[in-house]
Design a protein around this motif. Sequence first.
Motif, short mmCIF file in Angstrom:
data_model
loop_
_atom_site.label_atom_id
_atom_site.label_comp_id
_atom_site.label_asym_id
_atom_site.label_seq_id
_atom_site.Cartn_x
_atom_site.Cartn_y
_atom_site.Cartn_z
N VAL A 1 78.41 6.10 52.69
CA VAL A 1 78.83 6.64 51.39
C VAL A 1 78.38 5.71 50.26
CG1 VAL A 1 80.81 7.27 49.97
CG2 VAL A 1 80.80 7.85 52.39
N SER A 2 78.57 4.40 50.43
CA SER A 2 78.14 3.47 49.38
C SER A 2 76.63 3.50 49.22
CB SER A 2 78.61 2.05 49.71
OG SER A 2 77.97 1.54 50.86
N GLY A 3 75.91 3.63 50.33
CA GLY A 3 74.46 3.73 50.25
C GLY A 3 74.02 4.95 49.46
N PHE A 4 74.72 6.06 49.67
CA PHE A 4 74.38 7.27 48.91
C PHE A 4 74.67 7.11 47.43
CE2 PHE A 4 76.14 11.23 47.04
CZ PHE A 4 74.93 11.91 46.90
N LEU A 5 75.77 6.46 47.08
CA LEU A 5 76.12 6.27 45.67
C LEU A 5 75.07 5.42 44.95
CD1 LEU A 5 79.98 5.76 45.99
CD2 LEU A 5 78.82 7.66 44.84
N PHE A 6 74.58 4.37 45.60
CA PHE A 6 73.52 3.55 45.00
C PHE A 6 72.23 4.36 44.87
CE2 PHE A 6 76.06 -0.06 46.94
CZ PHE A 6 76.52 -0.53 45.73
N TYR A 7 71.93 5.16 45.88
CA TYR A 7 70.74 6.01 45.84
C TYR A 7 70.87 7.03 44.71
CZ TYR A 7 67.22 9.39 47.44
OH TYR A 7 66.14 10.24 47.52
N TYR A 8 72.05 7.61 44.57
CA TYR A 8 72.29 8.62 43.54
C TYR A 8 72.10 8.02 42.14
CZ TYR A 8 74.79 12.14 40.78
OH TYR A 8 75.12 13.10 39.84
N ILE B 1 80.22 -2.61 50.99
CA ILE B 1 79.39 -2.61 49.78
C ILE B 1 78.60 -3.91 49.70
CG2 ILE B 1 79.41 -2.38 47.27
CD1 ILE B 1 82.15 -1.05 47.54
N SER B 2 77.31 -3.79 49.47
CA SER B 2 76.43 -4.95 49.37
C SER B 2 76.59 -5.63 48.01
CB SER B 2 74.98 -4.52 49.57
OG SER B 2 74.08 -5.49 49.11
N CYS B 3 76.74 -6.95 48.03
CA CYS B 3 76.83 -7.72 46.78
C CYS B 3 75.54 -7.59 45.97
CB CYS B 3 77.10 -9.19 47.10
SG CYS B 3 77.28 -10.25 45.65
N LYS B 4 74.41 -7.59 46.65
CA LYS B 4 73.12 -7.44 45.97
C LYS B 4 73.04 -6.10 45.26
CE LYS B 4 68.14 -7.33 46.94
NZ LYS B 4 67.11 -7.43 48.01
N SER B 5 73.53 -5.04 45.90
CA SER B 5 73.50 -3.71 45.27
C SER B 5 74.42 -3.64 44.06
CB SER B 5 73.90 -2.65 46.31
OG SER B 5 72.99 -2.61 47.38
N ASN C 1 71.23 -14.28 40.78
CA ASN C 1 72.16 -13.21 40.41
C ASN C 1 72.99 -13.59 39.18
OD1 ASN C 1 72.80 -12.55 43.91
ND2 ASN C 1 71.39 -11.50 42.55
N LEU C 2 73.37 -14.87 39.09
CA LEU C 2 74.28 -15.30 38.04
C LEU C 2 73.59 -15.61 36.71
CD1 LEU C 2 76.81 -17.64 39.90
CD2 LEU C 2 76.92 -15.17 39.52
#
Length: 437
Positions: free
Chosen positions: A136-143, A175-179, A215-216
């Motif tokens: 689900v989280s992968g789809f949200l990032f893709y979306y 959920i990936s921190c990088k994403s 990232n920071l």
Amino acid sequence: MEMNISVSGTGSCNLLQKTKDSIDELSFWAWSDLLVALKHYQDSPRTANSSGIIEKCLDSLVGRLAMASEVTPCASTSSPDSSGLRISFNTRSTQSSNKGLFRATWWFEDLSALSPNLIEMLVKSMVSRGYNHVIVSGFLFYYQKSKFYTASSDEKREVLEIVIDMLYTLDPSSISCKSLFGVLRPVLRSNISKSCRNKLESMIGSQLDQATIDNLLIPSYGRSYLYDVNLVLRFLKAFLREGGSELSPIRMKKVASLIDLYITEVAPDRCLKSSKFSALVMVLPDSARDSWDELYHAMDIYLEVHTGLSEEEKMKICGGLNYKKLSSEACMHLSQNTKFPSTSAVQALISQQWKLKNLLEGMHNAKHYTDFTAKEDRGREQVVVYNEKLRAQLQGMQWRVMELEKVCKKMQNQMAKIMKAKVLTHSDARPLPRLCS
């Protein structure tokens, strides 16, 4: 769609009734037909919601997705080439993994055409059915990425808010921190709601030990200073708040090491206020660090760049410095560093004396133990060999103590000069060596 019996005169000609009868047969609809219906009804959600058409279409879609790991529906309008997720590998194992990935994500492109409101309904339905949060989280990032290619500013804001709200309902470990940092970049340039921004910062903060220095180093858009220090401070507070008493020492030390690098990077910024620099130094507890050498290095850089600070401001910056966790080299450098307040030099010398005293006591105790052991076990060959090795080590320690006594005497002389001097010299200290590998 708004024709009812009063308009048509008879229920048999009622278009809405016929539609409801057709909806009862949703389980027999093709995947592509469900998508067409949803795309049509998302343009007129008020009428569709009144008849429950959207909910029933979404329920049918989610029901089929729940079986995606077992059987991939052949009615999908997507193909492996158009999914945007296919990756070519040579080995059988990686080909098998690639097939498994496609089996779980074949529907990403199909459903990315839906409106943000429908995506919200879809994700809530998937979560309520216990669907895999990682997918689900992968789809949200893709979306979010797919929508940004053609969306207007308002549409981008709406997409971001829906994606963040839905991610916040998922298991954080999925959920990936990088994403999350990938979502943060467009968020900083958009005017999303404060609640959504707080949710995103909270999610990132809870995984701060997985972040990198790159990232920071987030630019401070529209402000005079280079990097957004306030944002990083909010991440740190979220990390401490979300973890609470359950934060492991390993996670704390990883974050402390990361923040020490960050402080060193932002220290040369001439526009960075001393209050913000001090806040970065003090935000983590002392137990998070085994060594303060890197922080001392950052302080030295900051004081070298910000020459106009008052003595009071310097004292606040150095107030959190733990002299006992400074190496001998750092203490020696600090005792001669005129950029720091004179009290800091004195504290460094006192800390060195304390370390020397502990070393001498440790050597005395070790020697006492060696003599006792020799008297009790003189007849055992193994103990004799052990004692010989220990005596050799003690001789090395005695030589080290003699060297430390010489250093201590020099430091005492230096401290006496500092305390007696009426006016401190303003010449720069010698360049600070890197104290950490």
